[in-house]
Scaffold this motif. Sequence first.
Motif, short mmCIF file in Angstrom:
data_model
loop_
_atom_site.label_atom_id
_atom_site.label_comp_id
_atom_site.label_asym_id
_atom_site.label_seq_id
_atom_site.Cartn_x
_atom_site.Cartn_y
_atom_site.Cartn_z
N THR A 180 -2.77 5.54 -2.22
CA THR A 180 -4.07 6.04 -2.65
C THR A 180 -5.13 5.54 -1.67
O THR A 180 -4.95 4.51 -1.01
CB THR A 180 -4.40 5.58 -4.07
N SER A 181 -6.24 6.26 -1.60
CA SER A 181 -7.26 5.93 -0.60
C SER A 181 -7.82 4.53 -0.79
O SER A 181 -8.16 3.86 0.19
CB SER A 181 -8.40 6.97 -0.66
N ASP A 182 -7.89 4.05 -2.04
CA ASP A 182 -8.46 2.72 -2.27
C ASP A 182 -7.52 1.61 -1.84
O ASP A 182 -7.94 0.45 -1.73
CB ASP A 182 -8.85 2.56 -3.75
N LYS A 183 -6.26 1.92 -1.59
CA LYS A 183 -5.28 0.91 -1.16
C LYS A 183 -5.02 0.96 0.35
O LYS A 183 -4.31 0.10 0.88
CB LYS A 183 -3.95 1.12 -1.90
N ALA A 184 -5.57 1.94 1.04
CA ALA A 184 -5.26 2.11 2.46
C ALA A 184 -5.71 0.93 3.29
O ALA A 184 -5.09 0.57 4.30
CB ALA A 184 -5.89 3.40 2.99
N ALA A 185 -6.82 0.28 2.89
CA ALA A 185 -7.33 -0.86 3.66
C ALA A 185 -6.47 -2.11 3.48
O ALA A 185 -6.65 -3.08 4.23
CB ALA A 185 -8.77 -1.15 3.25
N ASP A 186 -5.55 -2.09 2.53
CA ASP A 186 -4.69 -3.25 2.30
C ASP A 186 -3.49 -3.30 3.24
O ASP A 186 -2.71 -4.25 3.19
CB ASP A 186 -4.17 -3.25 0.85
N HIS A 187 -3.34 -2.31 4.08
CA HIS A 187 -2.18 -2.21 4.97
C HIS A 187 -2.61 -2.31 6.43
O HIS A 187 -3.75 -2.04 6.78
CB HIS A 187 -1.45 -0.87 4.76
#
Length: 406
Positions: A180-187
């Motif tokens: 999901t877009s809100d999790k993309a920054a976690d990778h």
Amino acid sequence: MADRVTVIGWDGSPPTAAASAALGAATLVAGAAHHLALPEVPAGAERIRLGSVALAARRIAAHRGTAVVLADGDPGFFGVVRTLRAPEFGLEVEVVPAVSSVAAAFARAGMPWDDAQVVVAHRRTLRRAVNVCRAHTKVAVLTSPGAGPAELGLLLEGVHRSFVVCEELGTDRERVSVVTSDKAADHTWRDPNVVIVLGGPVRPDTGGDNGGWIAGRDPSAGPRGWTLPADTYDGVPGEGETPLLRASQLARLGPRLGDLVWDIGCGGGAFAVEAARAGAGVIAVDSDRDACARTDATARRLGIPLQVVHGTAPHVLENLPEPDVVRVGGGGVAVVSAVADRRPQRIVTHAATRDAAELVGRDLTEHGYTVECALLQSVELDTRAWTEKERSVAFLLSGVLPKRGL
């Protein structure tokens, strides 16, 4: 000038006979590091590491011999062919294409892509690429370092989207992930990559044959006209929502693909929906929860992607992303002044009296905007008896930043 310039697309598959023949005869080869490491590159050929394509084009133009340029995917699709063919270099090129990275990404996802928008995101265009993702339900983003999946996700805060991230397509390190877009920054994502951005309301089937004839966004989809009839929207249109006033506001702002529009005091959502129909990303703001709910419901019913924010301007505007054009439907001078502080290219608003219009116009002028004002009067007639049904009068104000008015 080089005797011959061949641009070869590479998608990870073995080179074709034409590509192998061109490489075998090359006296100069330009490409990324992984291209120059290919065994087909002649050992005695001059090698140019592609950073600036324009700089490589100058060296190729000055080369005496046979040149080959290697590029990922189809080099004619957002690729090096456009730069190499620019008039200042005088290069005539032959192209050996390959499967584009966008086509490969959708193939890995098992999805059609003739209905997708395709954008390039780098540091200068990232914000506009994000606005396209706000406004459309299927977008392929060709990313670059510093403008990748993490940055897309961060700038899409408040807008739910699904990402299909395709890393290093065509290599033995290829990886496809769904987040999901809100999790993309976690990778941490590997370059190069392509992101397929999915989500938003589904446009209802109108029963006609409106699809399958044009790639990307279908400009003919939905009802004709800049403004929709009043009965399209829930409830009675407010003071700033009459069709003729909305049409004039849309004409002044000219929302377009890649723009972000703020609609402050969105009311029933009429202007917000119509700006989104033009292809722009839209954030609709209102202090009334019922107005926000009506706007959201109307947008979903019509299949229009937009973001609705509940809050009171000007305070709620502080955390919103930078707008390109803004409609102020309510709040008066205080809200107009706060909007002008953010320096959008264009601002439109309306006033019920001349005194109120002068206050707003003076404030816009003090902020450096070129101001226009027109008194709009419309009379709706009942054509059965040709009698007056409704009369509307408003002062339409528009402000344009002189150096950013295009």
